[in-house]
Design an enzyme around this catalytic site. Structure first.
Site, PDB file in Angstrom:
ATOM      1  N   TYR A 153       5.241  -6.362 -10.377  1.00  5.66           N
ATOM      2  CA  TYR A 153       5.179  -5.479 -11.545  1.00  5.66           C
ATOM      3  C   TYR A 153       3.729  -5.271 -11.942  1.00  5.66           C
ATOM      4  CZ  TYR A 153      10.116  -6.337 -11.586  1.00  5.66           C
ATOM      5  OH  TYR A 153      11.425  -6.404 -11.197  1.00  5.66           O
ATOM      6  N   TYR A 196      13.502   7.944  -0.575  1.00  7.54           N
ATOM      7  CA  TYR A 196      12.965   7.910  -1.949  1.00  7.54           C
ATOM      8  C   TYR A 196      12.363   9.268  -2.319  1.00  7.54           C
ATOM      9  CZ  TYR A 196      13.541   3.079  -3.528  1.00  7.54           C
ATOM     10  OH  TYR A 196      14.065   1.903  -3.986  1.00  7.54           O
ATOM     11  N   TYR A 233       8.993  -5.375  14.632  1.00  2.00           N
ATOM     12  CA  TYR A 233       7.913  -4.544  14.079  1.00  2.00           C
ATOM     13  C   TYR A 233       8.308  -3.067  14.127  1.00  2.00           C
ATOM     14  CZ  TYR A 233       3.074  -2.712  13.705  1.00  2.00           C
ATOM     15  OH  TYR A 233       1.930  -2.056  13.336  1.00  2.00           O
ATOM     16  N   GLY A 253      -6.600  -7.783   4.966  1.00  2.00           N
ATOM     17  CA  GLY A 253      -6.530  -7.660   6.425  1.00  2.00           C
ATOM     18  C   GLY A 253      -7.662  -6.810   6.964  1.00  2.00           C
ATOM     19  N   PHE A 254      -7.581  -6.530   8.239  1.00  2.00           N
ATOM     20  CA  PHE A 254      -8.625  -5.739   8.918  1.00  2.00           C
ATOM     21  C   PHE A 254      -8.756  -4.351   8.273  1.00  2.00           C
ATOM     22  CE2 PHE A 254      -8.784  -2.726  12.737  1.00  2.00           C
ATOM     23  CZ  PHE A 254     -10.142  -2.513  12.639  1.00  2.00           C
ATOM     24  N   LEU A 256      -0.013  -1.465   3.138  1.00  5.22           N
ATOM     25  CA  LEU A 256      -0.484  -1.878   4.466  1.00  5.22           C
ATOM     26  C   LEU A 256       0.026  -3.259   4.867  1.00  5.22           C
ATOM     27  CD1 LEU A 256      -2.482   0.502   3.903  1.00  5.22           C
ATOM     28  CD2 LEU A 256      -4.294  -0.904   4.871  1.00  5.22           C
ATOM     29  N   GLN A 307      15.566  11.613  -2.657  1.00  5.24           N
ATOM     30  CA  GLN A 307      16.499  11.217  -3.717  1.00  5.24           C
ATOM     31  C   GLN A 307      15.824  11.095  -5.081  1.00  5.24           C
ATOM     32  OE1 GLN A 307      18.785   7.825  -2.394  1.00  5.24           O
ATOM     33  NE2 GLN A 307      19.706   7.509  -4.407  1.00  5.24           N
ATOM     34  N   GLY A 320      10.090   0.860  -5.087  1.00  7.05           N
ATOM     35  CA  GLY A 320      10.681   0.649  -6.419  1.00  7.05           C
ATOM     36  C   GLY A 320       9.602   0.637  -7.489  1.00  7.05           C
TER      37      GLY A 320
HETATM   38  P1  NAD Z   1      -3.888  -7.194   9.691  1.00  8.72           P
HETATM   39  O1  NAD Z   1      -2.942  -8.195  10.273  1.00  8.72           O
HETATM   40  O2  NAD Z   1      -5.350  -7.482   9.774  1.00  8.72           O
HETATM   41  O3  NAD Z   1      -3.547  -6.903   8.179  1.00  8.72           O
HETATM   42  C1  NAD Z   1      -2.268  -7.046   7.618  1.00  8.72           C
HETATM   43  C2  NAD Z   1      -2.430  -7.684   6.242  1.00  8.72           C
HETATM   44  O4  NAD Z   1      -1.134  -7.788   5.608  1.00  8.72           O
HETATM   45  C3  NAD Z   1      -2.998  -9.107   6.305  1.00  8.72           C
HETATM   46  O5  NAD Z   1      -4.020  -9.264   5.363  1.00  8.72           O
HETATM   47  C4  NAD Z   1      -1.789  -9.985   5.994  1.00  8.72           C
HETATM   48  O6  NAD Z   1      -2.150 -11.226   5.429  1.00  8.72           O
HETATM   49  C5  NAD Z   1      -1.011  -9.091   5.046  1.00  8.72           C
HETATM   50  N1  NAD Z   1       0.413  -9.422   4.949  1.00  8.72           N
HETATM   51  C6  NAD Z   1       1.275  -9.639   5.972  1.00  8.72           C
HETATM   52  N2  NAD Z   1       2.504  -9.900   5.500  1.00  8.72           N
HETATM   53  C7  NAD Z   1       2.411  -9.837   4.142  1.00  8.72           C
HETATM   54  C8  NAD Z   1       3.345 -10.024   3.087  1.00  8.72           C
HETATM   55  N3  NAD Z   1       4.627 -10.316   3.321  1.00  8.72           N
HETATM   56  N4  NAD Z   1       2.908  -9.892   1.809  1.00  8.72           N
HETATM   57  C9  NAD Z   1       1.591  -9.594   1.533  1.00  8.72           C
HETATM   58  N5  NAD Z   1       0.681  -9.419   2.513  1.00  8.72           N
HETATM   59  C10 NAD Z   1       1.089  -9.540   3.792  1.00  8.72           C
HETATM   60  O7  NAD Z   1      -3.539  -5.811  10.412  1.00  8.72           O
HETATM   61  P2  NAD Z   1      -4.196  -4.366  10.261  1.00  8.72           P
HETATM   62  O8  NAD Z   1      -4.614  -3.923  11.604  1.00  8.72           O
HETATM   63  O9  NAD Z   1      -5.180  -4.361   9.160  1.00  8.72           O
HETATM   64  O10 NAD Z   1      -2.927  -3.497   9.861  1.00  8.72           O
HETATM   65  C11 NAD Z   1      -2.704  -3.028   8.544  1.00  8.72           C
HETATM   66  C12 NAD Z   1      -1.498  -2.115   8.531  1.00  8.72           C
HETATM   67  O11 NAD Z   1      -1.724  -0.992   9.395  1.00  8.72           O
HETATM   68  C13 NAD Z   1      -0.221  -2.775   8.997  1.00  8.72           C
HETATM   69  O12 NAD Z   1       0.860  -2.321   8.200  1.00  8.72           O
HETATM   70  C14 NAD Z   1      -0.067  -2.280  10.419  1.00  8.72           C
HETATM   71  O13 NAD Z   1       1.272  -2.234  10.811  1.00  8.72           O
HETATM   72  C15 NAD Z   1      -0.665  -0.887  10.326  1.00  8.72           C
HETATM   73  N6  NAD Z   1      -1.149  -0.437  11.640  1.00  8.72           N
HETATM   74  C16 NAD Z   1      -2.344  -0.899  12.129  1.00  8.72           C
HETATM   75  C17 NAD Z   1      -2.760  -0.461  13.385  1.00  8.72           C
HETATM   76  C18 NAD Z   1      -4.074  -0.893  13.978  1.00  8.72           C
HETATM   77  O14 NAD Z   1      -4.393  -0.505  15.098  1.00  8.72           O
HETATM   78  N7  NAD Z   1      -4.911  -1.657  13.304  1.00  8.72           N
HETATM   79  C19 NAD Z   1      -1.965   0.419  14.130  1.00  8.72           C
HETATM   80  C20 NAD Z   1      -0.755   0.832  13.595  1.00  8.72           C
HETATM   81  C21 NAD Z   1      -0.358   0.408  12.352  1.00  8.72           C
END
Ligand code: NAD
Ligand code: UDP
Length: 316
Positions: A67, A162, A148, A15-16, A76, A165, A105
């Site tokens: 695993y 976690y 979300y 992701g980003f 993320l 505990q 886990g």
């Molecule tokens: P993004 O959507 O670009 O990245 C999320 C990544 O998670 C993607 O590559 C997606 O394919 C992957 N993904 C989604 N569901 C999945 C699953 N079930 N199994 C495996 N991979 C999965 O978003 P981002 O901006 O890079 O955000 C990354 C994390 O940071 C997220 O958890 C988001 O909630 C958190 N976050 C980001 C921001 C922001 O401003 N960018 C703000 C608050 C929180």
């Protein structure tokens, strides 16, 4: 090499934010295992890392157990843009909650330290401004953002249970709006929307009257905060706000993007989505004190780098 070589798992690594984190961890001399199901991430984001022998890509959905043997986990995985996390809300909650259970886990079984990408959305539409970590938030549990917000809140609960505990070493970051290169052009979040609209000469879509505020952090600043938090002493569990305290209205952001791109786009008003927070600004006192961290990239510089990225990408 800055640190001793560690094996580090990054879920959501394509992701980003995840792709920038993988890049940084490799640069610091670590072995990186990137796990992603490509729901919102892309192979393009990590294509430049594929030739590196210390980088591995695993297609996997974190709602199923995994695993592996690693020293640290950055969790993320989760769609982050309201448009994407609301498309399949049940899967969004599953990703946050089942994903957290599976990664916790795994961390418990192998004794790994684990980091959670939490969010300013745990504060909902906040009545306390700027937001401090002690504030418990105002989330509508049955609204369109709840999949979300509540998923991320439950994940925080799991992390702290976690920790209490099972004595797990945890690191919980509450991330505020972050932007930069490798956001997807169709991501739907405000910075990428405005830049792509400006570069394509289309109208800039302001939701509501544009008086709602956000505080935007450039990606390199955030990733520095991630690394500092992960490397902090074990008693620093968070939750800890990571973001840029410079607050602005969405209308001001639109005007800044127009100024920096030189676009002639007009501003058009669209309906404000339900439960859209009216104001958001991090109080980062804890991050300053505990991590000696604060953002260093100003908005014009960060936006210019992001505009340059989208310009190249849209021309390709
Ligand atoms: P993004 O959507 O670009 O990245 C999320 C990544 O998670 C993607 O590559 C997606 O394919 C992957 N993904 C989604 N569901 C999945 C699953 N079930 N199994 C495996 N991979 C999965 O978003 P981002 O901006 O890079 O955000 C990354 C994390 O940071 C997220 O958890 C988001 O909630 C958190 N976050 C980001 C921001 C922001 O401003 N960018 C703000 C608050 C929180
Ligand atoms: N927004 C907007 N136009 C857009 C996209 C978003 O005015 O094209 C607004 C949105 O209503 C919100 C703010 O910009 O008030 C930030 O939205 P984003 O989806 O980036 O993230 P959020 O902070 O709401 O999760």
């Amino acid at each position: 090499m800055k640190y001793a070589r560690k094996r580090v798992l990054v879920t959501g690594g394509a992701g980003f934010l995840g792709s920038h984190l993988c890049e940084r961890l490799l640069a610091d001399g670590h072995d990186v295992l990137c796990v992603d199901n490509f729901y919102t991430g892309t192979k393009e984001n990590i294509a430049h890392l594929m030739g590196n022998p210390y980088f591995e890509l695993i297609r996997h959905d974190v709602t199923f157990p995994l695993y592996l043997e690693v020293d640290e986990i950055f969790n993320l995985a989760c769609p982050a843009s309201p448009v994407h996390y609301q498309r399949d809300p049940v899967q969004t909650t599953k990703t946050s909650v089942h994903g957290a259970i599976n990664m916790l886990g795994l961390a418990k079984r192998i004794g790994a330290k684990i980091f959670q990408a939490s969010t300013s959305e745990v504060y909902g539409d906040p009545e306390v401004h700027p937001q401090v970590e002690e504030y418990r938030g105002a989330v509508n549990p049955i609204g369109p953002r709840a999949c979300y917000d509540e998923g991320k809140r439950c994940a925080e609960t799991l992390f702290f249970d976690y920790h209490r505990q099972h004595s797990l070493r945890i690191k919980v970051a509450r991330i505020f709006n972050t932007y930069g290169p490798r956001m997807h052009p169709d991501d739907g979040r405000v910075v990428s929307n405005f830049i792509v609209q400006a570069l394509e000469g289309r109208p800039i879509t302001i939701y509501g009257d544009g008086s709602q505020t956000r505080s935007f952090c450039f990606v390199s600043d955030l990733i520095e905060g991630f690394v500092r938090l992960m490397n902090s002493p074990d008693q620093v569990t968070g939750p800890i706000n990571l973001g840029n305290p410079r607050e602005m209205t969405i209308r001001q952001l639109a005007e800044t993007v127009i100024r920096l791109t030189g676009a002639r786009s007009e501003l058009v008003v669209k309906p404000l989505p339900a439960d859209d927070p009216l104001q958001r600004q991090p109080n980062i006192t804890k991050a300053k004190q505990l991590l000696d961290w604060e953002p260093v990239v100003d908005l014009d510089t960060g936006l210019q780098r992001t505009i340059d990225y989208f310009r190249t990408r849209l021309e390709a």
